[in-house]
Write an enzyme that holds these catalytic residues in place. Structure first.
Site, PDB file in Angstrom:
ATOM      1  N   ASP A 175      12.058  37.034 146.712  1.00 45.70           N
ATOM      2  CA  ASP A 175      13.222  36.328 147.248  1.00 45.70           C
ATOM      3  C   ASP A 175      13.719  35.383 146.139  1.00 45.70           C
ATOM      4  O   ASP A 175      13.233  35.446 144.997  1.00 45.70           O
ATOM      5  CB  ASP A 175      12.887  35.606 148.571  1.00 45.70           C
ATOM      6  CG  ASP A 175      12.070  34.334 148.382  1.00 45.70           C
ATOM      7  OD1 ASP A 175      11.605  34.082 147.245  1.00 45.70           O
ATOM      8  OD2 ASP A 175      11.897  33.590 149.363  1.00 45.70           O
ATOM      9  N   HIS A 176      14.662  34.519 146.478  1.00 45.04           N
ATOM     10  CA  HIS A 176      15.233  33.619 145.469  1.00 45.04           C
ATOM     11  C   HIS A 176      14.189  32.640 144.928  1.00 45.04           C
ATOM     12  O   HIS A 176      14.246  32.255 143.768  1.00 45.04           O
ATOM     13  CB  HIS A 176      16.418  32.858 146.071  1.00 45.04           C
ATOM     14  CG  HIS A 176      16.086  32.133 147.342  1.00 45.04           C
ATOM     15  ND1 HIS A 176      15.782  32.815 148.521  1.00 45.04           N
ATOM     16  CD2 HIS A 176      15.957  30.822 147.631  1.00 45.04           C
ATOM     17  CE1 HIS A 176      15.512  31.926 149.469  1.00 45.04           C
ATOM     18  NE2 HIS A 176      15.606  30.725 148.955  1.00 45.04           N
TER      19      HIS A 176
ATOM     20  N   CYS B  19       7.572  34.855 146.134  1.00 48.02           N
ATOM     21  CA  CYS B  19       8.498  33.956 146.828  1.00 48.02           C
ATOM     22  C   CYS B  19       8.163  32.552 146.322  1.00 48.02           C
ATOM     23  O   CYS B  19       7.438  32.421 145.333  1.00 48.02           O
ATOM     24  CB  CYS B  19       8.439  34.106 148.345  1.00 48.02           C
ATOM     25  SG  CYS B  19       6.925  33.569 149.158  1.00 48.02           S
TER      26      CYS B  19
ATOM     27  N   THR C 171       6.273  30.088 147.473  1.00 46.80           N
ATOM     28  CA  THR C 171       4.833  29.797 147.523  1.00 46.80           C
ATOM     29  C   THR C 171       3.970  31.050 147.432  1.00 46.80           C
ATOM     30  O   THR C 171       2.773  30.952 147.205  1.00 46.80           O
ATOM     31  CB  THR C 171       4.483  29.128 148.871  1.00 46.80           C
ATOM     32  OG1 THR C 171       4.896  30.032 149.919  1.00 46.80           O
ATOM     33  CG2 THR C 171       5.179  27.788 149.026  1.00 46.80           C
TER      34      THR C 171
ATOM     35  N   HIS D 272     -13.191  43.676 145.339  1.00 51.11           N
ATOM     36  CA  HIS D 272     -13.769  43.599 146.683  1.00 51.11           C
ATOM     37  C   HIS D 272     -12.823  44.047 147.786  1.00 51.11           C
ATOM     38  O   HIS D 272     -13.277  44.566 148.805  1.00 51.11           O
ATOM     39  CB  HIS D 272     -14.209  42.153 146.993  1.00 51.11           C
ATOM     40  CG  HIS D 272     -15.398  41.720 146.197  1.00 51.11           C
ATOM     41  ND1 HIS D 272     -16.096  40.574 146.467  1.00 51.11           N
ATOM     42  CD2 HIS D 272     -16.029  42.308 145.131  1.00 51.11           C
ATOM     43  CE1 HIS D 272     -17.093  40.442 145.598  1.00 51.11           C
ATOM     44  NE2 HIS D 272     -17.071  41.475 144.776  1.00 51.11           N
TER      45      HIS D 272
ATOM     46  N   ARG E 230     -20.230  49.097 149.129  1.00 52.68           N
ATOM     47  CA  ARG E 230     -20.264  48.310 150.371  1.00 52.68           C
ATOM     48  C   ARG E 230     -18.891  47.729 150.709  1.00 52.68           C
ATOM     49  O   ARG E 230     -18.594  47.460 151.872  1.00 52.68           O
ATOM     50  CB  ARG E 230     -21.306  47.194 150.265  1.00 52.68           C
ATOM     51  CG  ARG E 230     -20.957  46.103 149.282  1.00 52.68           C
ATOM     52  CD  ARG E 230     -22.095  45.094 149.119  1.00 52.68           C
ATOM     53  NE  ARG E 230     -21.726  43.918 148.357  1.00 52.68           N
ATOM     54  CZ  ARG E 230     -21.645  43.880 147.030  1.00 52.68           C
ATOM     55  NH1 ARG E 230     -21.880  44.965 146.320  1.00 52.68           N
ATOM     56  NH2 ARG E 230     -21.315  42.762 146.408  1.00 52.68           N
ATOM     57  N   HIS E 231     -18.055  47.558 149.687  1.00 54.41           N
ATOM     58  CA  HIS E 231     -16.735  46.977 149.944  1.00 54.41           C
ATOM     59  C   HIS E 231     -15.814  47.953 150.696  1.00 54.41           C
ATOM     60  O   HIS E 231     -14.933  47.530 151.436  1.00 54.41           O
ATOM     61  CB  HIS E 231     -16.085  46.539 148.634  1.00 54.41           C
ATOM     62  CG  HIS E 231     -16.899  45.508 147.909  1.00 54.41           C
ATOM     63  ND1 HIS E 231     -17.167  44.269 148.436  1.00 54.41           N
ATOM     64  CD2 HIS E 231     -17.542  45.568 146.711  1.00 54.41           C
ATOM     65  CE1 HIS E 231     -17.925  43.586 147.596  1.00 54.41           C
ATOM     66  NE2 HIS E 231     -18.176  44.356 146.545  1.00 54.41           N
TER      67      HIS E 231
END
Ligand code: RB5
Length: 142
Positions: free
Chosen positions: A10-11, A67, A69, A100, A134-135
């Site tokens: 986004d902006h 974005c 954040t 993982h 296992r992951h």
């Protein structure tokens, strides 16, 4: 052949997307920029959807979302069942998200991290493999 990396923002993430795009172009990494293409305000869920649609047609490809954040666009992307988007603020998180969690999308906050840290995170994300074992059991439970 290198897999294609889809980019979308986004902006709030536009400036960092452009910086990461230059970084990947210098590495001759195949990319497709899905926008946005200016600082004009747009809605991050629309760009999460554009990228999620692309990955649905090519499950081996990866994406990077931006974005302000990294929070909103990663929340939106993770609504799609084929997406495992990891919001990372350190290179260690990027590495672990691949080893993982088999993350297929990296999310970055354009107003949160420095440019140098962003390229370090991107490098780590794109150059680290899933450890499976296992992951796989855990990822398959998501
Ligand atoms: C846009 O101002 C901002 O809210 C957006 O880029 C993002 O940070 C949302 O999570």
């Amino acid at each position: 052949m290198l897999k294609k990396i889809f980019l979308a923002s986004d902006h709030g993430g536009y400036r960092l997307k452009e910086l990461v795009k230059d970084f990947l172009n210098k590495q001759k990494q195949p990319i497709e920029d899905l926008g946005c293409f200016s600082l004009d305000a747009v809605d991050y869920p629309d760009y999460a959807k554009l990228l999620s649609d692309k990955l649905k047609n090519d499950l081996n490809s990866q994406g990077i979302l931006f974005c302000g954040t990294g929070i909103g666009i990663s929340m939106a992307a993770n609504r799609y069942s084929h997406i495992r988007a990891a919001l990372c603020t350190t290179a260690e998180m990027a590495s672990k998200s691949r080893k993982h969690n088999n993350a297929n999308v990296l999310a970055l906050g354009g107003r949160i991290i420095t440019d140098t840290l962003a390229t370090d995170i991107v490098y780590e994300f794109l150059n680290t493999d899933f450890e499976a074992g296992r992951h796989s059991l855990r990822v398959n439970k998501i």
